[in-house]
Design a protein around this motif. Sequence first.
Motif, PDB file in Angstrom:
ATOM      1  N   VAL A  45       0.960  -1.113   0.107  1.00 57.67           N
ATOM      2  CA  VAL A  45      -0.120   0.136   0.050  1.00 57.67           C
ATOM      3  C   VAL A  45       0.756   1.195  -0.095  1.00 57.67           C
ATOM      4  CG1 VAL A  45      -1.369   1.352   1.492  1.00 57.67           C
ATOM      5  CG2 VAL A  45      -2.059  -1.006   1.072  1.00 57.67           C
ATOM      6  N   LEU A  46       2.043   1.344   0.914  1.00 62.11           N
ATOM      7  CA  LEU A  46       2.576   2.463   0.837  1.00 62.11           C
ATOM      8  C   LEU A  46       3.626   2.652  -0.565  1.00 62.11           C
ATOM      9  CD1 LEU A  46       4.263   2.185   4.401  1.00 62.11           C
ATOM     10  CD2 LEU A  46       2.519   3.708   3.630  1.00 62.11           C
ATOM     11  N   LEU A  47       3.949   1.677  -1.133  1.00 58.58           N
ATOM     12  CA  LEU A  47       4.554   1.843  -2.389  1.00 58.58           C
ATOM     13  C   LEU A  47       3.521   2.100  -3.546  1.00 58.58           C
ATOM     14  CD1 LEU A  47       7.073  -1.125  -2.980  1.00 58.58           C
ATOM     15  CD2 LEU A  47       7.493   0.996  -2.979  1.00 58.58           C
ATOM     16  N   LEU A  48       2.382   1.809  -3.237  1.00 56.39           N
ATOM     17  CA  LEU A  48       1.289   2.238  -4.335  1.00 56.39           C
ATOM     18  C   LEU A  48       0.820   3.635  -4.120  1.00 56.39           C
ATOM     19  CD1 LEU A  48      -0.835   1.541  -6.427  1.00 56.39           C
ATOM     20  CD2 LEU A  48      -2.406   0.947  -4.466  1.00 56.39           C
ATOM     21  N   LEU A  49       0.928   4.057  -2.832  1.00 58.85           N
ATOM     22  CA  LEU A  49       0.465   5.492  -2.374  1.00 58.85           C
ATOM     23  C   LEU A  49       1.850   6.244  -2.965  1.00 58.85           C
ATOM     24  CD1 LEU A  49      -0.719   5.411   0.920  1.00 58.85           C
ATOM     25  CD2 LEU A  49      -2.062   6.003  -0.923  1.00 58.85           C
ATOM     26  N   GLY A  50       2.972   5.794  -2.963  1.00 53.97           N
ATOM     27  CA  GLY A  50       4.263   6.638  -3.206  1.00 53.97           C
ATOM     28  C   GLY A  50       4.010   6.786  -4.892  1.00 53.97           C
ATOM     29  N   ALA A  51       3.702   5.777  -5.602  1.00 51.06           N
ATOM     30  CA  ALA A  51       3.561   5.707  -6.967  1.00 51.06           C
ATOM     31  C   ALA A  51       2.616   6.709  -7.561  1.00 51.06           C
ATOM     32  CB  ALA A  51       3.378   4.465  -7.469  1.00 51.06           C
ATOM     33  N   VAL A  52       1.222   6.780  -6.882  1.00 53.80           N
ATOM     34  CA  VAL A  52       0.245   7.710  -7.410  1.00 53.80           C
ATOM     35  C   VAL A  52       0.524   9.038  -6.961  1.00 53.80           C
ATOM     36  CG1 VAL A  52      -2.118   8.215  -6.652  1.00 53.80           C
ATOM     37  CG2 VAL A  52      -1.575   5.583  -6.735  1.00 53.80           C
ATOM     38  N   ASN A  53       1.245   9.244  -5.947  1.00 54.05           N
ATOM     39  CA  ASN A  53       1.575  10.595  -5.497  1.00 54.05           C
ATOM     40  C   ASN A  53       2.636  11.047  -6.371  1.00 54.05           C
ATOM     41  OD1 ASN A  53       1.175  12.817  -3.576  1.00 54.05           O
ATOM     42  ND2 ASN A  53       2.739  12.066  -2.471  1.00 54.05           N
ATOM     43  N   ALA A  54       3.516  10.330  -6.973  1.00 53.64           N
ATOM     44  CA  ALA A  54       4.547  10.847  -8.117  1.00 53.64           C
ATOM     45  C   ALA A  54       3.818  10.922  -9.443  1.00 53.64           C
ATOM     46  CB  ALA A  54       5.635   9.584  -8.285  1.00 53.64           C
ATOM     47  N   TYR A  55       2.747  10.184  -9.812  1.00 53.07           N
ATOM     48  CA  TYR A  55       2.224  10.510 -10.943  1.00 53.07           C
ATOM     49  C   TYR A  55       1.225  11.700 -10.907  1.00 53.07           C
ATOM     50  CZ  TYR A  55      -1.408   9.606 -14.867  1.00 53.07           C
ATOM     51  OH  TYR A  55      -2.191   9.596 -15.556  1.00 53.07           O
ATOM     52  N   LEU A  56       0.450  11.794  -9.768  1.00 52.84           N
ATOM     53  CA  LEU A  56      -0.160  13.115  -9.609  1.00 52.84           C
ATOM     54  C   LEU A  56       0.660  14.425  -9.769  1.00 52.84           C
ATOM     55  CD1 LEU A  56      -2.685  12.217  -7.050  1.00 52.84           C
ATOM     56  CD2 LEU A  56      -3.033  12.293  -9.469  1.00 52.84           C
ATOM     57  N   ASP A  57       1.708  14.392  -9.125  1.00 56.10           N
ATOM     58  CA  ASP A  57       2.830  15.329  -9.291  1.00 56.10           C
ATOM     59  C   ASP A  57       3.384  15.790 -10.536  1.00 56.10           C
ATOM     60  OD1 ASP A  57       2.609  15.918  -6.554  1.00 56.10           O
ATOM     61  OD2 ASP A  57       4.788  14.853  -5.834  1.00 56.10           O
ATOM     62  N   LEU A  58       3.725  14.429 -11.300  1.00 54.46           N
ATOM     63  CA  LEU A  58       4.081  14.787 -12.857  1.00 54.46           C
ATOM     64  C   LEU A  58       3.017  15.548 -13.634  1.00 54.46           C
ATOM     65  CD1 LEU A  58       6.115  11.761 -13.309  1.00 54.46           C
ATOM     66  CD2 LEU A  58       7.144  14.070 -12.907  1.00 54.46           C
ATOM     67  N   ARG A  59       1.710  15.041 -13.261  1.00 54.05           N
ATOM     68  CA  ARG A  59       0.630  15.531 -14.153  1.00 54.05           C
ATOM     69  C   ARG A  59       0.024  16.818 -13.757  1.00 54.05           C
ATOM     70  NH1 ARG A  59      -1.854  12.827 -18.396  1.00 54.05           N
ATOM     71  NH2 ARG A  59      -4.012  13.313 -17.458  1.00 54.05           N
ATOM     72  N   ARG A  60       0.425  17.301 -12.574  1.00 50.76           N
ATOM     73  CA  ARG A  60       0.120  18.677 -12.276  1.00 50.76           C
ATOM     74  C   ARG A  60       0.705  19.668 -13.030  1.00 50.76           C
ATOM     75  NH1 ARG A  60       1.156  18.245  -7.214  1.00 50.76           N
ATOM     76  NH2 ARG A  60      -1.118  17.495  -6.423  1.00 50.76           N
ATOM     77  N   PRO A  61      -0.041  20.692 -13.428  1.00 51.20           N
ATOM     78  CA  PRO A  61       0.550  21.928 -14.301  1.00 51.20           C
ATOM     79  C   PRO A  61       1.086  22.950 -13.421  1.00 51.20           C
ATOM     80  CG  PRO A  61      -1.856  22.224 -14.267  1.00 51.20           C
ATOM     81  CD  PRO A  61      -1.546  20.742 -13.676  1.00 51.20           C
ATOM     82  N   GLU A  62       2.236  23.498 -13.729  1.00 54.13           N
ATOM     83  CA  GLU A  62       2.970  24.528 -13.122  1.00 54.13           C
ATOM     84  C   GLU A  62       2.100  25.602 -13.312  1.00 54.13           C
ATOM     85  OE1 GLU A  62       7.134  26.582 -12.829  1.00 54.13           O
ATOM     86  OE2 GLU A  62       6.891  24.827 -13.936  1.00 54.13           O
ATOM     87  N   PRO A  63       1.736  26.435 -11.973  1.00 55.60           N
ATOM     88  CA  PRO A  63       1.012  27.497 -12.115  1.00 55.60           C
ATOM     89  C   PRO A  63       1.514  28.853 -13.124  1.00 55.60           C
ATOM     90  CG  PRO A  63       1.505  26.816  -9.743  1.00 55.60           C
ATOM     91  CD  PRO A  63       2.141  26.065 -10.716  1.00 55.60           C
ATOM     92  N   PRO A  64       0.761  29.565 -13.580  1.00 56.21           N
ATOM     93  CA  PRO A  64       1.215  30.499 -14.344  1.00 56.21           C
ATOM     94  C   PRO A  64       2.009  31.450 -13.695  1.00 56.21           C
ATOM     95  CG  PRO A  64      -1.192  30.064 -14.898  1.00 56.21           C
ATOM     96  CD  PRO A  64      -0.745  29.296 -13.579  1.00 56.21           C
ATOM     97  N   GLY A  65       3.210  31.940 -14.242  1.00 54.02           N
ATOM     98  CA  GLY A  65       3.949  33.070 -13.627  1.00 54.02           C
ATOM     99  C   GLY A  65       4.633  32.378 -12.251  1.00 54.02           C
ATOM    100  N   HIS A  66       4.760  31.065 -12.129  1.00 51.82           N
ATOM    101  CA  HIS A  66       5.470  30.642 -11.093  1.00 51.82           C
ATOM    102  C   HIS A  66       6.962  30.327 -11.188  1.00 51.82           C
ATOM    103  CE1 HIS A  66       4.693  29.085  -6.937  1.00 51.82           C
ATOM    104  NE2 HIS A  66       5.606  28.214  -7.334  1.00 51.82           N
TER     105      HIS A  66
END
Length: 258
Positions: A45-66
């Motif tokens: 479960v911890l490995l899965l949470l880590g993988a999901v967390n990393a995937y969401l971080d990569l998919r999250r767009p960088e805020p404009p002007g950031h």
Amino acid sequence: MRRLAQTALLALIGAGLLHTALFTDLYLRYVKEGLRPVLIASGAVLLLLGAVNAYLDLRRPEPPGHGHGQGHEHGHARAHEHGHDHSAAPRVAWLLALPAVSLLAFAPPALGAYTAAHSGGKPVTTTARQRFDRLPATSPLPLTLTGFTKRVQQDPTQAIRGRQVRLTGFVTPAGPGGGWYLTRIIFTCCAADSQTVKVRVYGTDAPPADTWLAVTGTWHPAGRLGTRSAEAALDVHETRPIAQPVNAFTDDLPLTPS
């Protein structure tokens, strides 16, 4: 601690649990055998949470002007405005990395003679109505340390008198007075609630602490057999080194009776 570090820490703890419980027997140093599925599930479960967390971080767009300059100033401004920065976990969270790394790289040693020497003997319980089965005619008779102690201190038939028995355990020095104990440490659930059962050994010099032995001998007469006054002790006739059992924190019968 930033999000990337939090993700890495989740994965590290999960990998440590799986390494301990799925790919090795190290978990038996710390918990009883029945908890293995729980450890494996927790690691997965911890490995899965880590993988999901990393995937969401990569998919999250960088805020404009950031950009670096603006973001740096913006972050500091928010932190200064509130008195502290809510965007990161406390630095003390890094301490969680220590047990995770230790499970992967240098697992803490198992409990042994040092722990046994600093703990009292396990109280061997029974009920007033308990009956003792007739002992088999096998000689030497294989017994657990708990079973031997019960026969010595609670069997009114005194069936253990004169019987040659075989016990297995590890060596614990008796302390300044000399001598040694044959010992077992027993987990009820985990290392935190372990109990120690000891049988005093007479007739031979103390081997090195933590040495696992098969010991053959007869009850050492001290006190009244079949009562609490009798000492759980053995006059040794033979000792033989044995390998430490894979699951060492149980009080099992000797595996190689003659």
